[in-house]
Design a protein around this motif. Structure first.
Motif, PDB file in Angstrom:
ATOM      1  N   TYR A  48       1.310  -9.350  -3.001  1.00 40.65           N
ATOM      2  CA  TYR A  48      -0.034  -9.750  -2.951  1.00 40.65           C
ATOM      3  C   TYR A  48      -0.978  -8.577  -2.989  1.00 40.65           C
ATOM      4  N   ARG A  74     -13.158 -14.771  -5.270  1.00 39.19           N
ATOM      5  CA  ARG A  74     -11.375 -15.360  -5.155  1.00 39.19           C
ATOM      6  C   ARG A  74     -10.651 -14.661  -3.742  1.00 39.19           C
ATOM      7  N   ASP A  83      -8.281 -15.307  -0.057  1.00 37.05           N
ATOM      8  CA  ASP A  83      -7.391 -14.976  -0.648  1.00 37.05           C
ATOM      9  C   ASP A  83      -6.951 -13.864   0.749  1.00 37.05           C
ATOM     10  N   ASP A 118      -6.154 -15.786   3.925  1.00 32.99           N
ATOM     11  CA  ASP A 118      -4.507 -16.623   4.055  1.00 32.99           C
ATOM     12  C   ASP A 118      -3.815 -15.130   3.816  1.00 32.99           C
ATOM     13  N   GLN A 169      -0.626 -16.896  -6.590  1.00 26.48           N
ATOM     14  CA  GLN A 169      -1.939 -15.874  -6.486  1.00 26.48           C
ATOM     15  C   GLN A 169      -2.289 -15.140  -6.893  1.00 26.48           C
ATOM     16  N   ILE A 197       0.674 -16.798   1.597  1.00 27.42           N
ATOM     17  CA  ILE A 197       0.307 -16.126   0.241  1.00 27.42           C
ATOM     18  C   ILE A 197       1.591 -16.597  -0.773  1.00 27.42           C
TER      19      ILE A 197
END
Length: 193
Positions: free
Chosen positions: A162, A65, A69, A72, A97, A93
Motif C-alpha cells: 500500500y 481516501r 487509509d 489505517d 485498498q 491494510i
C-alpha cells in the motif's frame, strides 16, 4: 474506536510511547519511527490538499481516501502481529485498498504526457506539495522495510504494498496537477556544468 479526553498524559515524558497493544517502546524505536513517518506523509498530503481542493476536486477526493487509509496503516503498524490473541480484530491494510489506489493511478496516468526525463520536484504549488508527500511516503516505506528485517518484528505485506503504491500515486498526481505533465520541470543532466 478512539476516544481522546485528555491530550497530555505525561506517560511519554520518559521517552517511551504505548503501542496499540499497550506495550511501551522508546519513541526512537523503528516501529514508532515507521508509523510516525506515515503520519508525516499524511500531514504533507494535507498541505497538498490546500492546493488541490479548489482546482482538482477529483484528485482531492482521491487524496482524502488515501489520508484515511494512512491512518489505517498507522493503526496496523501500531499493533504488531506477534501471533498472540488480542481479544479484538486489529485494523489491517487489505489488498482492496492498494487495488483502489492502482485504479486511481491508472485513471490519472491515461491523460499524462509520456516521460522523457526525470521530473524535478516543482511546478505548480500543488505539484510541489505532492512531491514532498511522495518523498516522505518513500521514507516511510524504507522504514517499514527495515522494520520487517528485524527479528521478532512483523510488518503486514499488504501495508508495504500500500505505501509503495501511495508514493506512486503521489508522483502521478503531481504530474496531473502540473497540466497533465505539460508543466513538469524536467531534469537536464549536466545542464549547469
Amino acid at each position: 474506536m478512539v476516544k481522546l479526553n485528555k491530550i497530555y498524559t505525561r506517560t511519554g515524558d520518559n521517552g517511551t510511547t504505548g503501542l496499540g497493544t499497550g506495550e511501551r517502546r522508546l519513541k526512537s524505536d523503528l516501529r514508532v519511527d515507521a508509523y510516525g513517518t506515515v503520519d508525516e506523509a499524511n500531514a504533507c498530503i494535507g498541505i497538498a490538499r490546500v492546493h488541490t481542493a479548489p482546482s482538482h476536486p477529483a484528485i482531492d477526493a482521491m487524496l482524502a481516501r488515501i489520508q484515511n487509509d494512512l491512518f489505517d496503516l498507522g493503526a496496523d503498524l501500531a499493533v504488531p502481529d506477534d501471533g498472540k490473541p488480542l481479544g479484538y480484530e486489529p485494523l489491517r491494510i487489505i489488498a482492496a485498498q492498494t487495488e483502489r489506489v492502482e485504479h486511481d493511478i491508472d485513471l490519472l496516468n491515461n491523460d499524462l504526457q509520456p516521460l522523457k526525463s526525470f521530473v524535478l520536484n516543482g511546478g505548480a504549488p500543488a505539484a510541489a506539495a505532492l512531491h514532498l508527500a511522495r518523498t516522505v511516503a518513500r521514507r516511510a516505506e524504507r522504514l517499514m522495510v527495515a522494520l520487517a528485517q528485524h527479528p521478532g518484528e512483523h510488518v503486514n505485506r499488504d501495508g508495504l504494498k500500500y505505501i509503495n503504491r501511495v508514493s506512486d500515486f503521489l508522483f502521478v498526481a503531481a504530474r496531473a496537477v502540473n497540466d497533465n505533465g505539460n508543466a513538469d520541470v524536467l531534469w537536464v543532466p549536466g545542464k549547469n556544468r
